[in-house]
Design a protein around this motif. Structure first.
Motif, PDB file in Angstrom:
ATOM      1  N   VAL A  46       0.863  -1.173   0.000  1.00  0.00           N
ATOM      2  CA  VAL A  46       0.000   0.000   0.000  1.00  0.00           C
ATOM      3  C   VAL A  46       0.902   1.227   0.000  1.00  0.00           C
ATOM      4  O   VAL A  46       1.744   1.387   0.890  1.00  0.00           O
ATOM      5  N   GLN A  47       0.725   2.084  -1.002  1.00  0.00           N
ATOM      6  CA  GLN A  47       1.526   3.310  -1.060  1.00  0.00           C
ATOM      7  C   GLN A  47       0.801   4.425  -0.327  1.00  0.00           C
ATOM      8  O   GLN A  47      -0.268   4.852  -0.733  1.00  0.00           O
ATOM      9  N   LEU A  48       1.385   4.864   0.772  1.00  0.00           N
ATOM     10  CA  LEU A  48       0.810   5.964   1.549  1.00  0.00           C
ATOM     11  C   LEU A  48       1.294   7.303   0.997  1.00  0.00           C
ATOM     12  O   LEU A  48       2.392   7.382   0.430  1.00  0.00           O
ATOM     13  N   PRO A  49       0.509   8.354   1.167  1.00  0.00           N
ATOM     14  CA  PRO A  49       0.916   9.669   0.657  1.00  0.00           C
ATOM     15  C   PRO A  49       2.226  10.140   1.299  1.00  0.00           C
ATOM     16  O   PRO A  49       2.400  10.004   2.516  1.00  0.00           O
ATOM     17  N   ASP A  50       3.101  10.660   0.466  1.00  0.00           N
ATOM     18  CA  ASP A  50       4.377  11.245   0.916  1.00  0.00           C
ATOM     19  C   ASP A  50       5.333  10.233   1.531  1.00  0.00           C
ATOM     20  O   ASP A  50       6.259  10.616   2.247  1.00  0.00           O
ATOM     21  N   TRP A  51       5.143   8.946   1.271  1.00  0.00           N
ATOM     22  CA  TRP A  51       6.050   7.920   1.773  1.00  0.00           C
ATOM     23  C   TRP A  51       6.967   7.468   0.641  1.00  0.00           C
ATOM     24  O   TRP A  51       6.510   7.226  -0.485  1.00  0.00           O
ATOM     25  N   LEU A  52       8.250   7.333   0.948  1.00  0.00           N
ATOM     26  CA  LEU A  52       9.224   6.867  -0.026  1.00  0.00           C
ATOM     27  C   LEU A  52       8.987   5.395  -0.370  1.00  0.00           C
ATOM     28  O   LEU A  52       9.062   4.993  -1.523  1.00  0.00           O
ATOM     29  N   TYR A  53       8.710   4.586   0.650  1.00  0.00           N
ATOM     30  CA  TYR A  53       8.467   3.151   0.471  1.00  0.00           C
ATOM     31  C   TYR A  53       7.026   2.825   0.886  1.00  0.00           C
ATOM     32  O   TYR A  53       6.469   3.481   1.757  1.00  0.00           O
ATOM     33  N   PRO A  54       6.434   1.794   0.273  1.00  0.00           N
ATOM     34  CA  PRO A  54       5.077   1.409   0.681  1.00  0.00           C
ATOM     35  C   PRO A  54       5.085   0.697   2.028  1.00  0.00           C
ATOM     36  O   PRO A  54       6.135   0.256   2.508  1.00  0.00           O
ATOM     37  N   ILE A  55       3.909   0.586   2.629  1.00  0.00           N
ATOM     38  CA  ILE A  55       3.751  -0.341   3.736  1.00  0.00           C
ATOM     39  C   ILE A  55       3.376  -1.671   3.100  1.00  0.00           C
ATOM     40  O   ILE A  55       2.775  -1.707   2.023  1.00  0.00           O
ATOM     41  N   VAL A  56       3.740  -2.762   3.742  1.00  0.00           N
ATOM     42  CA  VAL A  56       3.460  -4.079   3.173  1.00  0.00           C
ATOM     43  C   VAL A  56       2.727  -4.908   4.218  1.00  0.00           C
ATOM     44  O   VAL A  56       3.247  -5.156   5.308  1.00  0.00           O
ATOM     45  N   CYS A  57       1.516  -5.299   3.866  1.00  0.00           N
ATOM     46  CA  CYS A  57       0.671  -6.084   4.758  1.00  0.00           C
ATOM     47  C   CYS A  57       0.888  -7.563   4.470  1.00  0.00           C
ATOM     48  O   CYS A  57       0.602  -8.025   3.362  1.00  0.00           O
TER      49      CYS A  57
END
Length: 98
Positions: A46-57
């Protein structure tokens, strides 16, 4: 008298992750292997706003893996919005099941 509540959110429901992304106006999550600074991880990215890397569930373990370098690679607030949105979407799905 104070009351303390502690919650642990496990992210295991792919449909609820997708619904949370839609609720928050995020891009559709993508299943696969992605690179974080610390290495590669596999799961629902999931790509969050203003994040360099996504979170991964990791929907098998329920864990969410991410690297925001203490806010330098992404502010905490989008993650703090995503997890409750996921919990609401999951609760709604379970309530509809009866």
């Amino acid at each position: 008298m104070s009351h303390t509540v502690s919650l642990k959110t496990e992210v295991r429901d792919v449909a609820a992750v997708r619904a949370a992304c839609q609720r928050l106006g995020l891009a559709e999550p993508v299943q696969g292997t992605v690179r974080l600074f610390s290495g590669q991880v596999t799961g629902l990215a999931v790509q969050l706003p203003d994040w360099l890397y996504p979170i991964v569930c990791d929907t098998t373990s329920g864990h969410v893996k991410y690297d925001n370098f203490n806010g330098r690679w992404g502010p905490q607030q989008p993650l703090d919005r995503f997890l409750p949105a996921f919990a609401v979407c999951k609760a709604n799905r379970e309530a509809k099941r009866g």
